[in-house]
Structures are given as structure tokens and as C-alpha cells.
Design an enzyme around this catalytic site. Structure first.
Site, PDB file in Angstrom:
ATOM      1  N   ARG A 182      -0.684  -0.237  -8.589  1.00 38.16           N
ATOM      2  CA  ARG A 182      -2.460  -0.006  -8.255  1.00 38.16           C
ATOM      3  C   ARG A 182      -2.213   1.554  -8.211  1.00 38.16           C
ATOM      4  NH1 ARG A 182      -3.620  -0.955  -2.451  1.00 38.16           N
ATOM      5  NH2 ARG A 182      -4.054  -2.983  -3.037  1.00 38.16           N
ATOM      6  N   ASP A 228       0.870  -1.247   0.046  1.00 34.51           N
ATOM      7  CA  ASP A 228      -0.065   0.172  -0.148  1.00 34.51           C
ATOM      8  C   ASP A 228       0.989   1.303  -0.084  1.00 34.51           C
ATOM      9  OD1 ASP A 228      -2.129  -1.420   0.123  1.00 34.51           O
ATOM     10  OD2 ASP A 228      -2.789  -1.030   2.170  1.00 34.51           O
TER      11      ASP A 228
END
Ligand SMILES: Cc1cc2nc3c(=O)[nH]c(=O)nc-3n(C[C@H](O)[C@H](O)[C@H](O)COP(=O)(O)OP(=O)(O)OC[C@H]3O[C@@H](n4cnc5c(N)ncnc54)[C@H](O)[C@@H]3O)c2cc1C
Length: 308
Positions: A184, A134
Site C-alpha cells: 500500500r 499499517d
């Protein structure tokens, strides 16, 4: 403005105490979080997969300052990967894991975080799946991307995240797309100063479109994490224009947000992955979800005011 204030207030320990001990908060949390345990996460993963959705699981927690805690989070991920593999939920990458580098010791030193992430990658590989790192606050971005680049020599499928709110991100996307890796793209959930980030919504969205183009034009595997209908349309149009096969990129959304749209996209044959958090440390995650949408905050405050 409200988003800024809420993200800033989230650091207050009094607010944390108030929210985490309010019994009514649990009902709101349940909308966004699978439950407290890995067993809860596996159960929800099974039902999402039955609906044709892919899943990435996140064990909640961040900003660890204690090596023992960072090791415990690492062990939790290793056990989770084993459970997912044993249940057959990782087949074809149908369930992967998302890891916050600060939860596994990034602010204790990149060596600690790198060693812990490497252990999680090994367990994920053993279970037939992969890891995505992340993106967190700005101070964590550079060390996270560095760790990802180093570990990719051994784990080429280690993914990373780019936040379109950051001024550096378009260049990051170009560099990452060139190496054909899993990236992402999200707008970014943290409050960053103007010298490093776009602060106007319009600028963040335009940056997203530019980053999107860079990723879709490259040879990598883009993972488009947004609930924004316009950006989803642009993604679909770019996929057509660039002749991308449906399995060469994926949409991603958060558990509990636009579930009907998640199912609609999966129904078109697109790869659609749901980000599924679990664990007891849900406070910071919840505040970011409330900050994203004032209507959520109103709903939450009303629920706190109700008798339990
Ligand atoms: C799979 C995934 C992974 C992510 N990983 C990261 C990460 O690693 N680092 C990071 O900084 N951020 C991450 N994010 C969060 C992201 O940066 C945004 O904060 C969040 O997705 C909201 O932005 P948006 O693109 O949906 O656009 P927005 O403009 O915020 O929202 C567009 C529309 O989506 C709906 N919507 C958005 N948020 C909500 C909500 N909370 N409740 C209800 N409806 C909502 C509304 O209809 C809204 O109009 C991730 C998001 C997703 C989907």
C-alpha cells in the site's frame, strides 16, 4: 503548519480528555468510524460490499505498552477474522484486515509483535483472507518491514505500507516491488523531521508519483491509498501504459472521505477498497483526519461549540 501543531497537540492528555468526553464529538467520529464493536464493523462492511466496494478493517488503537493489551488486540482481530469469514465477507479477499504493529506490541519488542501478527495472519488465512501491516511513526518503520519480510516466508500475501513522505520510500518501493508483494502506498499521516521526511506537500506528492511508478512497473500488487485526484489520474494512466489488468492493483480510500469518488471508481471496474476503522479508541485516528484538512478542523470545533 496547522497540521504540525495539531499532530503535536494530540499528545496532550488534556486535549484528549476534552475531545473524547465531548458528546458532540461522536457525530464527527461517526463520519470516519464504523462504530464501537466488531458487529458494527461487520454491518458497515456488508453495506460497502453491497455497493461494490472492497474493505480493509482496522481495530482502532496504537502504541500499546502493555502485553495484556497487545494480546487483547490480537484476540479481537482473530475474532473479527472469524466473523468476517463466517458471514462470507472475505470471499476473493473482499474484506481483509489492517493491523498497526504498535497496537500488538511492537514497542514491547519485535518478538512479541511478530508472534501476535503471526497469530492474526493464521486466523485471516483460516477465514480466507489476508493482513496488511499499517505504517506508523518513523521508529516503527524498519522493525515493521523486517517483521513483514520474515513472516512472508509463511504468509506470502502479508501486505505492508510505504509512506511517500519518507526519503527512504522510493528505495523501499523498488525493493518491495521486486519481490512481487502487496504494497500500500500512502502519503503518510505522521509528523516526521526533515532529516528523514519531505515536509513540503509538493515534495511528498512528487515522491508519491515516483514510488507509484516503481510499484506499477514491478510484478507486485500495488494498493494506491490516496484521495488526491491528480494521483488517481496518474495511477489510471500508468495502468494503461504498463498494460496492467484491472485486478492487478487497487485503489484505497478512507471510510467517510470522498465516498462518491469511491463509488465512481468501483463503477469503472477498478478494485476500490475502503479502510474501515472501528473501536472505542478513535482519538489519535480522528486527530490525524482533522490535521489533514483545516476545513475538517473548523467543522469539528464548531460542532464542539454547539449545545448538545
Ligand atoms: C486506505 C488508506 C490507508 C492508509 N494507511 C496509512 C498508513 O498505514 N500509514 C499512514 O501514515 N497513513 C495512512 N493513510 C493516510 C495517508 O497517509 C494520508 O494521511 C491521507 O490519505 C491523506 O492523504 P491523501 O493522499 O488523501 O492526500 P491529501 O493531499 O491529503 O488530500 C487530497 C484530497 O483528498 C481529500 N482529503 C484528504 N484527506 C481528507 C480528510 N481527512 N477529510 C476530507 N477530505 C480529505 C481532499 O479533497 C484533499 O484535497 C492511509 C490512507 C488511506 C486512504
Amino acid at each position: 503548519m496547522l497540521r504540525r501543531a495539531l499532530l503535536a497537540a494530540s499528545a496532550s492528555s488534556r486535549l484528549r480528555q476534552l475531545i473524547t468526553t465531548a458528546p458532540q464529538a461522536r457525530a464527527v467520529v461517526a463520519r470516519y468510524v464504523a462504530g464501537d464493536t466488531a458487529g458494527d464493523a461487520v454491518r458497515v462492511t456488508r453495506s460497502l460490499q453491497a455497493a461494490g466496494l472492497l474493505v480493509t478493517l482496522d481495530y482502532l488503537g496504537e502504541d500499546t505498552k502493555d502485553p495484556a493489551q497487545a494480546a487483547a488486540v490480537t484476540d479481537e482481530y482473530i475474532q473479527l477474522a472469524g466473523k468476517l469469514g463466517a458471514e462470507g465477507l472475505t470471499r476473493g479477499g473482499a474484506a481483509e484486515v489492517s493491523v498497526k504493529p504498535t497496537a500488538v506490541g511492537l514497542f514491547l519488542g519485535t518478538r512479541t509483535a511478530k508472534a501476535n501478527i503471526s497469530r492474526i495472519c493464521a486466523a485471516a488465512r483460516e477465514a480466507g483472507t489476508m493482513v496488511t501491516l499499517d505504517a506508523e511513526e518513523f521508529a516503527a518503520i524498519e522493525p515493521t518491514l523486517r517483521i513483514a519480510a520474515q513472516l512472508r516466508a509463511e504468509y506470502p500475501d502479508l501486505g505492508c505500507v510505504v509512506q511517500s513522505c519518507l526519503r527512504r520510500s522510493e528505495a523501499d518501493c523498488r525493493a518491495l516491488a521486486a519481490y512481487g508483494i502487496r504494497v500500500r502506498l500512502c502519503k503518510g499521516a505522521y509528523d516526521e523531521p526533515e532529516n528523514v521526511a519531505f515536509t513540503a506537500r509538493r515534495e511528498v506528492d512528487s515522491s508519491y508519483a515516483r514510488c507509484l511508478r516503481a510499484l506499477m512497473n514491478g510484478p507486485g500488487y500495488p494498493m494506491l491509498a490516496t484521495h488526491d485526484p491528480r494521483l488517481i489520474q496518474i495511477t489510471a494512466a500508468l495502468a494503461l501504459l504498463t498494460g496492467r489488468a484491472a485486478d492487478s492493483f487497487e485503489y484505497q480510500m478512507l471510510y467517510g472521505i470522498r465516498p462518491a469518488e469511491q463509488r465512481r471508481l468501483a463503477g469503472t471496474g477498478a478494485r476500490m477498497r475502503v479502510y474501515l476503522p472501528y473501536g472505542g479508541d478513535w482519538y489519535a485516528y480522528l486527530v490525524r483526519r482533522l490535521a489533514e484538512r483545516p476545513r475538517n478542523l473548523t467543522f469539528f470545533l464548531r460542532s464542539l461549540g454547539r449545545d448538545s
